[in-house]
Design a protein around this motif. Structure first.
Motif, short mmCIF file in Angstrom:
data_model
loop_
_atom_site.label_atom_id
_atom_site.label_comp_id
_atom_site.label_asym_id
_atom_site.label_seq_id
_atom_site.Cartn_x
_atom_site.Cartn_y
_atom_site.Cartn_z
N SER A 690 0.82 -1.22 0.00
CA SER A 690 0.00 0.00 0.00
C SER A 690 0.84 1.26 0.00
N HIS A 691 2.18 1.10 -0.04
CA HIS A 691 3.10 2.24 0.03
C HIS A 691 2.88 3.01 1.34
N TYR A 759 1.54 8.08 3.42
CA TYR A 759 1.74 7.58 2.07
C TYR A 759 3.04 8.11 1.46
N TYR A 761 5.15 6.84 -2.16
CA TYR A 761 5.36 5.85 -3.21
C TYR A 761 6.81 5.39 -3.20
N ARG A 883 -8.55 -0.13 -1.05
CA ARG A 883 -7.72 0.71 -0.19
C ARG A 883 -7.87 0.23 1.26
N ARG A 891 -4.18 6.57 -1.17
CA ARG A 891 -5.12 6.25 -2.24
C ARG A 891 -4.89 4.85 -2.82
N ARG A 892 -3.72 4.28 -2.59
CA ARG A 892 -3.34 3.02 -3.23
C ARG A 892 -4.10 1.83 -2.65
N ASP A 897 -2.61 1.11 -8.26
CA ASP A 897 -2.90 2.51 -8.01
C ASP A 897 -4.41 2.68 -8.12
N LYS A 898 -4.91 3.69 -7.40
CA LYS A 898 -6.35 3.94 -7.38
C LYS A 898 -6.59 5.42 -7.65
N PHE A 917 -8.74 0.87 -11.29
CA PHE A 917 -7.37 0.61 -10.84
C PHE A 917 -6.42 0.68 -12.02
N HIS A 919 -1.97 1.87 -13.13
CA HIS A 919 -0.64 2.31 -12.73
C HIS A 919 -0.06 3.17 -13.83
#
Length: 974
Positions: A690-691, A759, A761, A883, A891-892, A897-898, A917, A919
């Motif tokens: 989820s970073h 969060y 990334y 999420r 947001r991931r 990615d979301k 979803f 990336h």
């Protein structure tokens, strides 16, 4: 016996009574119609009445002299009808308006458009031939064809279309009907013809049943000679006349009389049936009760023209009972002879008035009582609507007929085990077929001049697709196999598993001596581009196959034979309208691409859009580099950068979680010993995915391999040639010491954690996941995903280490690297860390084209299934597409990615659903899927060329603007 005869006579009588009830020329406002007809005819001279009997041929591709000739026919000889032949729709409309303006009584315009205006006019639409339509089981589609052709006719001012052909083609050697017939079943012919007729006449265009009383069982062409039909009246009534009787009951507006010699109906064997009173009056009008327009076949055809002089033939045709003389060859001479017949009372004025009234009734019925000139604007657009292609696609899909499917060879599945070759037979092109086959998996085109060499080459394949391609120019082109092709087919089938796909008349199969060794046989009927593309899709299960054979092939395949073959959940390739999207709105993508190229945001790229499993936009644009040496092709592969995370690492993580090799609630210390007692010991896999694991975003490992004094790559770590120790290939002529791999992992273990939760990334988690997966499965990540996903998906253009698989000019380069590799990075991963792992990273290293990215994304969209194979459980997909730290403003999802939670962030267009979803990737790549709308979007580019400082694509948000364009097109269409 007497009882049977009595019953038969009663049935005939009932048929006649029923037929007589139908007056197809009667308008709904029949009183007003009769008033109009009477008001016209009472003021007509004899010459004007006679003029109404002629339908002369006019061309829109001839000179002024021809135009003057037609004008003279209309003004001087009062010709009341014209049939347009070759030309263009734009010019035809202009001439149509011109000739109508000259006519005292509006002209009824005819046309010979059995499969659409394309039969005569350039730049117009062509639908499949009747033989193809005869294989369709859903007659509603036939009505739609009639509707569309009717609309096209009306758009260019045509009032009567000489279609459909209702001949029952019981003679495989018929030289002129064949593909123009719906087949050899009288019931099928009648059913299809009635549906077509209703569709066209609903649009205000008269249909025409031809060629009465039946041209289907002839071995000669009436264009060149007078064919003879030697059958009894009983046979003719039972077979040939059956569809005509059904058509009359259904209200067809007109019928065309054929030029045939039928001894059972007309004793004079030299008299064409079109000129026979026994056929036209006694049989057609009296016995069968037909009240519509009776029109001769073309009087320029040798079947009629050889009988007598043109004028005498015309008089004979009228005396026989015809109303309209089609393509008369001597109008002035015919007028004289008809007047002479009137004077000699061979022809009565009442008889003349009878035909003229019918013609005027027909003119009223098609709206000529309120004639308006045809609008000349947007003709091409109106005649070539996307909805014509949508219908055409439906027709082909529903016509393709599977005759043999041994061991369920269709649809082609288990692609991981398949080595497929394509062999083209016949004398026409099969390139569209082959190109579409390649969209599904690797298919090698194999061709050789000598059979022995071909057979040798085919030994390494376990499936051979043979396409038999014949000319699609017109329906009477030769469909036969050459002797050479027959030998090659049998020999290939004797040595290989074979699917034979026939792109011509099913009658071609009559030549095949044996089907014993052919595992799959299907008929695609025509060799059009659409038929080739859709048939290729059908082989891989893009849709169900349900066509039925409209003719019989000896005792091998009976009339009506057709195996149902269910489809699979694979991508289809079509146009936007078939997926409920506006192609006009979607075309704004082309303008975006123009801007991208003009402003050099990237040298080129690929864009693919699919909706509900249908690819509706798939284009490559620009070049590999700004030097414009290699145009981008659909098959070219791009460095996907971080798309690798969700297309390689994540599906393997999902599988490992399903197989309980890992748990999302395990800590790093639990799964990797080297992380125990590190600052990352207690990080949960769920947090890392989820970073949310406080990992640094990235570590520039390559900087630690630089010489501190020179700034160049240190000889301590690198060599220009591979050795036992320097075995990690980073780029061309650049090899890293293999022990440095452990150094990379140690750097990650020892790296500082961010102090704040939240969060961030990070690529580092995917270095970790790569190590976890490879330990659990005891295989390299590239081998794992290849075996578990790509091979069976048919994603043969998706791979790590592309130089091992593709030619260099099939791989799009990325950056002119002046900071590490000191070369154009071409065929090697752009990401420095992934390069230092030998090109196989958990976070980067994957290359693919847009089509294969779409396959993986569609598999996710379909809850883990694709091509009849379940890769992942739906619950797994949903678990990862969620999420878990949204309340922490993350947001991931898990890997995916979301959509952004913060409106200032441009992760998406802001127009996709929360369940969507995807990336993005550093090199200029992007993919997104939305289960709520079924939309899948792929954008691939090398925006880092010439350098990574080229941020135009990122700053302009072009990728997400295109995403908005897609959404707008869908919303507008729906």
């Amino acid at each position: 016996m007497k009882r049977k005869v009595f019953t038969f006579l009663i049935l005939i009588f009932v048929q006649i009574i029923q037929a007589q009830k139908v007056d197809p020329l009667l308008a709904k406002d029949s009183i007003a119609q009769n008033v109009w007809v009477d008001s016209i005819i009472k003021n007509m001279s004899v010459d004007e009445k006679i003029g109404q009997l002629f339908m002369i041929q006019a061309y829109s591709n001839k000179d002024k002299k021809h135009e003057e000739f037609i004008s003279n026919m209309v003004t001087k000889y009062h010709v009341g009808n014209i049939i347009f032949m070759q030309g263009t729709p734009d010019k035809q409309v202009i001439l149509n308006n011109k000739y109508q303006q000259l006519a005292k009584i509006p002209l009824m315009v005819g046309f010979d458009g059995e499969w659409g205006l394309d039969m005569r006019l350039k730049n117009t639409y062509r639908f499949p031939w009747n033989m193809s339509l005869g294989a369709i089981q859903d007659t509603k589609l036939l009505k739609e064809v009639g509707n569309r052709i009717g609309k096209h006719c009306k758009r260019v001012g045509i009032h009567i279309n000489f279609a459909p052909v209702v001949d029952v083609n019981t003679n495989a050697n018929n030289p002129i009907i064949g593909n123009r017939s719906f087949g050899e079943s009288k019931e099928n012919v009648a059913e299809k013809a009635i549906a077509f007729t209703r569709g066209m006449q609903e649009e205000g265009v008269l249909a025409n049943a031809k060629h009465f009383p039946g041209h289907g069982d002839t071995s000669a062409d009436s264009h060149h000679t007078l064919p003879t039909i030697n059958f009894s009246e009983q046979r003719l009534d039972s077979i040939e006349l059956y569809p005509f009787k059904k058509m009359f009951e259904a209200g067809v507006g007109s019928v065309m009389t054929a030029h045939l010699s039928i001894p059972a109906l007309e004793r004079n064997s030299k008299l064409p049936s079109s000129l026979s009173k026994n056929v036209v009056t006694n049989l057609l009008q009296h016995k069968l009760g037909f009240k519509g327009l009776i029109i001769t076949d073309g009087l320029n055809m040798k079947g009629a023209a050889n009988y007598s002089t043109p004028a005498e033939i015309d008089v004979a045709a009228i005396l026989a009972g015809n109303d309209l003389l089609l393509i008369p060859q001597d109008v002035p001479g015919s007028i004289k002879l008809i007047k002479k017949a009137l004077e000699g009372r061979e022809l009565s004025e009442a008889r003349l008035n009878h035909s003229v009234k019918k013609i005027l009734k027909a003119k009223y019925l098609v709206g000529l009582n309120k004639y308006k000139p045809i609008v000349t604007k947007n003709i091409s657009k109106d005649l070539n609507s996307p909805y014509d292609e949508v219908l055409h696609r439906k027709l082909i899909k529903n016509s393709i007929t599977v005759l043999k499917n041994k061991d369920d060879i269709l649809p082609i599945q288990n692609l991981k085990e398949k080595k497929i070759a394509y062999v083209s037979l016949g004398d026409d092109n099969g390139s569209s077929f082959y190109k579409m086959l390649e969209n599904y998996t690797r298919v090698d085109k194999v061709s050789e001049k000598h059979l022995s060499t071909l057979l040798q080459k085919l030994k390494k394949y376990n499936l051979v697709v043979i396409g038999f391609h014949k000319s699609n120019k017109n329906p009477w082109k030769s469909y036969k196999f050459s002797n050479k092709n027959l030998v090659w087919l049998q020999e290939i089938a004797r040595n290989n598993n074979v699917i034979l796909d026939v792109f011509t008349s099913p009658y071609s199969l009559l030549q095949v001596p044996s089907f014993t060794n052919i595992e799959g046989v299907l008929i695609s009927y025509q060799n059009s581009k659409l038929a080739q593309e859709l048939s290729a899709q059908a082989l891989f299960g893009a849709f169900a196959l349900k066509g039925k054979l409209p003719v019989s092939i000896k005792n091998e395949f009976k009339l009506g034979c057709g195996l149902f073959v269910d489809g699979l959940d694979v991508l289809q390739y079509t146009i936007p309208e078939e997926a409920g999207v506006s192609s006009e709105k979607l075309s704004i993508i082309d303008k975006r691409i123009d801007t991208i190229l003009k402003e050099k945001m990237t040298p080129g790229g690929q864009v693919l859009v699919a909706k509900n499993g249908k690819v509706i936009y798939n284009k490559s644009f620009g070049y590999h580099t700004l030097e414009k040496k290699y145009p981008v092709k659909d098959s070219d592969v791009y460095d996907l950068a971080s798309l690798t995370k969700i297309l390689a690492s994540l599906p393997m993580i999902m599988k490992a979680e399903e197989e309980r090799k890992i748990s999302l609630f395990s800590s790093l210390g639990d799964v990797l010993p080297r992380y125990r007692k590190s600052n990352k010991d207690t990080l949960l896999l769920k947090e890392v995915l989820s970073h949310y694991g406080r990992l640094r975003s990235w570590i520039p490992f390559y900087l630690n391999t630089k010489d501190e004094d020179t700034g160049q790559n240190s000889s301590k770590f690198y060599r220009k040639k591979r050795t036992h120790r320097f075995a990690i290939k980073v780029a061309k002529n650049l090899y890293l010491a293999k022990e440095y791999r452990d150094s990379i992992y140690k750097y990650i273990v020892d790296s500082e954690q961010r102090t704040r939760l939240g969060y961030k990334y990070s690529d580092l988690g995917y270095y970790i996941f790569k190590e976890i997966l490879e330990r659990k499965y005891k295989k390299r990540l590239d081998k794992l995903v290849e075996e578990q996903y790509y091979q069976s998906l048919g994603a043969n253009r998706m791979t790590y280490l592309p130089l091992n698989k593709f030619k260099k000019n099939e791989i799009v380069p990325t950056e002119k690297d002046t900071y590490y590799r000191n070369q154009l990075v071409h065929g090697y991963v752009h990401d420095m860390g992934a390069a230092m792992l030998g090109g196989v990273g958990g976070h980067a290293g994957l290359f693919a084209n847009a089509n294969d990215v779409a396959k993986m994304m569609q598999m996710f969209l379909q809850d883990g299934s694709y091509g009849g194979h379940k890769y992942l459980e739906p619950e797994t997909i949903h678990k990862f597409n969620k999420r878990y730290y949204a309340e922490k403003k993350v947001r991931r999802g898990l890997g995916f990615d979301k959509p952004q939670l913060n409106p200032d962030v441009k992760a998406t267009c802001g127009c996709v659903s929360d369940v969507s979803f995807g990336h993005s990737g550093f090199t200029g790549t992007y993919t997104w899927a939305d289960p709520a709308t079924g939309v899948l979007y792929v954008f691939l580019s090398n925006r880092v060329y010439p350098t990574m400082k080229n941020y135009g694509l990122v700053k302009s948000n072009m990728r997400t603007k295109i995403q908005q364009d897609i959404q707008d097109a869908i919303l507008m269409a729906e």
